[in-house]
Design a protein around this motif. Structure first.
Motif: not given
Length: 323
Positions: A226, A239, A243, A309-313
């Motif tokens: 990460r 993130g 990704a 933060t959205h979906d770990g990003h």
């Protein structure tokens, strides 16, 4: 990785009292390092990466420093820990590879003696056992004739060799967390690749988690699970490495990735560059720190963008590209 949180940094802030008032340097940085993970903190010089690491290690000794927030290692608050207890952790459970091994190593002692001293300070080992361990570690770092190298002084070694010695010293007490501050700076590309290979081996052979600080996105791509992108003392984006590289959302991250030389595709006459330079701590804008260099900036950027933060990003930008 087993998912256990090893290090948790929450709203870390580092400021310094000056004649013109309190000057913020690191502003509200939060991240976690999982057991067995390599987390990279990346950004240009002056973004606050090294100061964040020094604050975690409690190595900022300036009496004018003001450090707030929370740094928890295995649930234990490091910022509130008495110095003797912190000293026992530092070099033992948490170790650090400093940016310049020539200044981090003591010039008056052989490198072997310095590793032996650390082992004896943190482990119940006699001098002979500690020396055997030191020589074994130097050999594990890929150093030929480790017994001979242990008897040399830092100035008698090359930069790559000194960096290997620093890694051996950091690993001498089997730390759970290794903080590596620009471990490949000023090394040629061949030695850099060897050092990165050593860092990748740490997880399997020594079981260490790694907090890797660098300005090189190429290094991040090779070793990190990460990544946290810092700019002007704050987190711009964070993130999973794959990704983030595939779909960077912050204009600063996009600029950093765009400046990496490509081995495939059309040949460029000139690599794209981010215009301008990072602001000095006393000259940071009140809103988004990157706005003066950002082609997408508008009036809304006069406000400070929240880290969403959205979906770990996570991204801190009003004009973030969909991740």
């Amino acid at each position: 990785m087993n998912g256990e949180t090893l290090l948790e940094v929450d709203d870390l802030r580092v400021s310094f009292r000056t004649g013109q008032g309190v000057l913020p340097i690191v502003e509200g940085v939060s991240f976690v390092v999982k057991a067995g993970e390599i987390l990279s903190v990346v950004g240009e010089s002056g973004s606050g990466k090294s100061l964040t690491a020094l604050a975690i290690m409690r190595l900022i000794t300036d009496p004018n420093a003001v450090i707030t927030g929370s740094v928890r290692f295995r649930g234990q608050d490091l910022l509130g820990l008495p110095e003797p207890a912190m000293r026992s952790l530092r070099g033992g459970a948490i170790a650090m590879i400093f940016q310049d091994p020539m200044t981090a190593l003591t010039p008056a002692y052989t490198v072997g003696a310095q590793i032996v001293e650390q082992i004896m300070a943190h482990r119940n080992a006699g001098r002979m056992a500690a020396r055997t361990r030191a020589i074994d570690l130097l050999g594990a770092m890929g150093i030929a004739s480790p017994r001979d190298i242990a008897g040399r002084y830092p100035h008698q070694l090359s930069g790559g060799m000194r960096q290997r010695v620093m890694i051996a010293m950091a690993l001498s007490c089997d730390p759970a967390l290794l903080i590596a501050d620009e471990p490949t700076t000023a090394l040629d590309v061949t030695v850099q690749a060897q050092i990165l290979e050593l860092i990748l081996r740490l997880r399997g052979e020594f079981g260490s988690s790694v907090l890797l600080i660098t300005h090189d996105m190429g290094v991040v791509a090779k070793v990190a699970d990460r990544v946290v992108v810092m700019y002007a003392g704050a987190i711009a984006e964070a993130g999973a490495t794959r990704a983030l590289f595939a779909r960077p959302a912050h204009p600063y991250t996009i600029g950093l990735l765009g400046a990496i030389p490509r081995l495939r595709g059309p040949r460029l006459v000139r690599l794209p560059a981010i215009p301008g330079a990072p602001p000095a701590p006393h000259d940071r804008p009140s809103g988004c720190g990157f706005a003066p260099r950002c082609a997408a900036a508008t009036g809304i950027c006069a406000a400070h963008p929240p880290l969403i933060t959205h979906d770990g990003h996570a991204v801190a930008c009003f004009h973030a590209r969909a991740a």
